[in-house]
Design a protein around this motif. Sequence first.
Motif, PDB file in Angstrom:
ATOM      1  N   VAL A 269       0.847  -1.187   0.000  1.00  0.00           N
ATOM      2  CA  VAL A 269       0.000   0.000   0.000  1.00  0.00           C
ATOM      3  C   VAL A 269       0.886   1.241   0.000  1.00  0.00           C
ATOM      4  N   THR A 270       0.618   2.134  -0.966  1.00  0.00           N
ATOM      5  CA  THR A 270       1.391   3.377  -1.084  1.00  0.00           C
ATOM      6  C   THR A 270       0.534   4.613  -0.911  1.00  0.00           C
ATOM      7  N   GLY A 271      -0.769   4.444  -0.899  1.00  0.00           N
ATOM      8  CA  GLY A 271      -1.635   5.600  -0.767  1.00  0.00           C
ATOM      9  C   GLY A 271      -3.090   5.180  -0.643  1.00  0.00           C
ATOM     10  N   ILE A 272      -3.982   6.166  -0.684  1.00  0.00           N
ATOM     11  CA  ILE A 272      -5.420   5.922  -0.541  1.00  0.00           C
ATOM     12  C   ILE A 272      -6.168   6.791  -1.540  1.00  0.00           C
ATOM     13  N   PHE A 273      -7.122   6.173  -2.245  1.00  0.00           N
ATOM     14  CA  PHE A 273      -8.053   6.892  -3.114  1.00  0.00           C
ATOM     15  C   PHE A 273      -9.315   7.171  -2.307  1.00  0.00           C
ATOM     16  N   ALA A 274      -9.715   8.442  -2.237  1.00  0.00           N
ATOM     17  CA  ALA A 274     -10.925   8.835  -1.520  1.00  0.00           C
ATOM     18  C   ALA A 274     -11.903   9.434  -2.521  1.00  0.00           C
ATOM     19  N   GLY A 275     -13.094   8.900  -2.585  1.00  0.00           N
ATOM     20  CA  GLY A 275     -14.088   9.405  -3.520  1.00  0.00           C
ATOM     21  C   GLY A 275     -15.487   9.196  -2.987  1.00  0.00           C
ATOM     22  N   GLY A 276     -16.397  10.089  -3.372  1.00  0.00           N
ATOM     23  CA  GLY A 276     -17.772   9.921  -2.925  1.00  0.00           C
ATOM     24  C   GLY A 276     -18.647  11.108  -3.256  1.00  0.00           C
ATOM     25  N   TYR A 277     -19.746  11.253  -2.545  1.00  0.00           N
ATOM     26  CA  TYR A 277     -20.733  12.286  -2.791  1.00  0.00           C
ATOM     27  C   TYR A 277     -21.206  12.862  -1.456  1.00  0.00           C
ATOM     28  N   GLU A 278     -21.561  14.143  -1.487  1.00  0.00           N
ATOM     29  CA  GLU A 278     -22.239  14.723  -0.334  1.00  0.00           C
ATOM     30  C   GLU A 278     -23.734  14.446  -0.467  1.00  0.00           C
ATOM     31  N   VAL A 279     -24.340  13.867   0.562  1.00  0.00           N
ATOM     32  CA  VAL A 279     -25.763  13.501   0.527  1.00  0.00           C
ATOM     33  C   VAL A 279     -26.546  14.262   1.587  1.00  0.00           C
ATOM     34  N   SER A 280     -26.045  15.431   1.984  1.00  0.00           N
ATOM     35  CA  SER A 280     -26.728  16.195   3.026  1.00  0.00           C
ATOM     36  C   SER A 280     -28.154  16.545   2.621  1.00  0.00           C
TER      37      SER A 280
END
Length: 936
Positions: A269-280
């Motif tokens: 592991v060399t890093g992290i992919f962060a992805g998503g949506y705001e559902v407020s």
Amino acid sequence: MALETSALAGGGVMGMHMRAYDWSTTSLGSQEHWPQSLLTLVRVMLNSRQPMFVTWGADRTLVYNDTYAPMLGERHPRALGRPFFEIWPEVRDEVGALMDRVFAGESVHMDDLQLTLHRSGYPEETHFAFSYTPVPGDDGAIVGLFCACTETTRQVLAERQAASERQRQQALLQQMPGFVAVLREPSHIFEYVNDAYTTVAGQRDYIGRNVREVFPELVGQGFYELLDRVYSTGEPFVARALAIRFVGEDSDRYLDFIYQPIRNPSGAVTGIFAGGYEVSDQIRSQAALAESESRYRTLFESIDVGFCIIEVTFDDAERAIDYRILEANPAFERQTGADVVGRWVSDFAPNLERHWFDTYGRVALTGEPAHFENKADVFGRWFDVRALRVGDPAARRVAVLFSDISERKRMEEALQVLNATLEQQVHERTAERDQLWTLSEDMLARANYEGMMSAVSPSWTRVLGWSEGELLSRPYGTFMHPDDVGPTLAALVEMGETTQPTRFENRIAAKDGGWKPIEWTVAPEADGTNFIAVGRDLTIAKTREAELASAQEALRQAQKMEAVGQLTGGVAHDFNNLLTVIKSSTDLLKRQNLPEERRTRYVDAISDTVARAAKLTGQLLAFARRQALKPEVIDAGRSVASISDMVGTLSGSRVKIVTDIPDEPCFIHADPSQFDTALVNMAVNARDAMDGEGTLTITVHPVSTIPPIRTHPAVSGDFVAVCIEDTGSGIAPNQIEHIFEPFFTTKGVGQGTGLGLSQVFGFAKQSGGEVRVQSTVGQGTMFVLYLPRVKVVAPLPEAEPEPPLIDGDGMCVLVVEDNADVGTFATQTLAELGYVTVWATDAEAALVELAKDAERFDVVFTDVVMPGMNGIDLAHRIRQDHHDLPVLLASGYSHVLAQNGTYGFELLHKPYSVEQLSRLLRKVASWQRRKRIIGE
């Protein structure tokens, strides 16, 4: 000769050529007269493995070794002993000046020199790293040049390709609708964030800083610990509606996101992919949704169709064993005679038949709707029932709509007995017949094949209003609807030939002027000239069917309205954020004594925000199929290969990605951005169908036929098929025809608005292609995107860099713009750049200006969407009347352009910058001048 032999001894193939060469024919003369410095260099060069050459004398005679020979291509070996620029005439401009410096006594070294060489019969781009060293003669004067060089063409082109791929990946990440960030190292240092990320988290100094520095307010909220755990364990983390509180905010926001570990080729592991949506907005809209549901509940309480929602319970073998009535409308109690809301069926109907549990259990488990007629002995009634799953599948809830059809069933059973034994009953049960004839609600008749009735029951008068005398005095065909006469008579003729009973429906005229739908059961008599007909009025049954259809449509419209609310709310949220940046920046620019550094920063913020707003409107227009595409010739296989890594990241570690891409290129003419978006939409749809675990297979291959799809026949031609196949839950057959409709979705609230597959369908149609879907419930789904294939003979050209801003230099432009603000901006800014402008507020005014003197204008710049004659019609008119006058179109929205393209005219998309306008004006004007010169 001993010296010559020593200098040219060995040296491989070139040593052999040099020993056999007649040097007396060159400016070097015979070898015995060569200076010692030249002989020493030749000995070193011939025995070296590095590419080397020597140029000597005024004409710079060329001598080289074996490893330099491949660089000459087809010019070897004739290049030996010839003047350098006689062999390489095409590099005289680049290399001549360098050699002059060397012969003047200066050493020259370059790590990368780009040259266009014709060494293999065609021009090719090459790159070299070399050093030029001056060589003095016996008298100390510079008479030669010694070069040690290395060709780096492959390395340079490979690095360029890698950089292009990185830019493509980042561009694709930038276009994604959700927020994306890439973190590196155990301390989680930001390497990349897209615009959507900054929209959610705010403008901060991200790149090169770790998460704790960028987001100090997240202490105690658990996000640092989640990132550390994902990095240390290598296991992804997925969150739904997780609360987060940013600095300066009074309330929580809610996010759907994934932390996906990034691994190197060795698996570390060399890093992290962060992805998503705001559902407020979705979370906060649940209260509003409840209010909306209450409004639609009024509809269900007012209809005469029974309605209830039940909750099914199962045993360990997934077999339905009981269900509870959660809610019901007033018609439920009227239809069943029971008030049982909140009670289990085992409590109030312990002897209910098994098939009710099995049917409702199957609907709850599979989501497949059911429509059936069945009897409930415990109630002593027959019901026409429609059942469909509602809400979260895990809740095992089913909506049931039903009508009491007990009376109809009783009559049907009586009629079935009557029809089965009609002749026997006529002879043996005359009394019962007469009673049934008199009291039956169905219309009974005796008629012949010549078109007349000889007897009718009293129900004819009760149903239609006609008297017995009126019915028997006219041919029965005159009572039928004109459209139904032919099919009815044909059915009677067929019955007369087969002597078998038949059934059909038609419309019979009522005396009040209306039409009654009647279902007929007709049986021939033994005499062969008459038949008995039994007609049932379907008015009430069809009314109930319409009520059922209305209720189902109301449910669907409620779901669509909720999806529209989510979409418009999201768009409004995004635009309000963008307008906030612009408004704040303009307010700050109005301040007195503002430092130039801050002024530049605010202007840049406005420019960047306008670009993001234009991108957002472009995405909305692409969904609405109202945006002119920007097609390019691209390799579909190469695009799929470059996006496959991203698909894997989006899908998660439990989804296996398999790709099958042919070695030969599959070129298509399509908008690359929309193509990539379509691939991502289909991949995300497949991921959701597999619930995050399974196999996703992507294949690319050429085909010669598009098979029949929906109502369209097969199409022959040259196409590229991009196939995305998953091993998910599949699509129910009754939903296949609806999946491409905007806002249609089978996902829960907040998990999708039904726009993704609609974009795929619109892109395929607008690109001259098609999309096909095949699915088996429980096994998976396959989407196939067909796009026209194009043939490319030469390599695809690389995009040219944009030229710098060009002044007008007095060029005269006819500006046609109906919007006063835009017209004022265009004319003023063009004037500042040195253009001469004439402004017409519509197409008619522009034609008047052209009629006065068209020769004064160098180019026409016109908006597309205008009242009256639009910009495209004006451009065609100018092309017809003034074919040498170029036209530049401008548009931010046009369904005509989206459907038909730009008709060969150059197009400038709104919003546009001054630089873009000036460049395109000069481009179209220069193109027209070149066209005139060629034509002359």
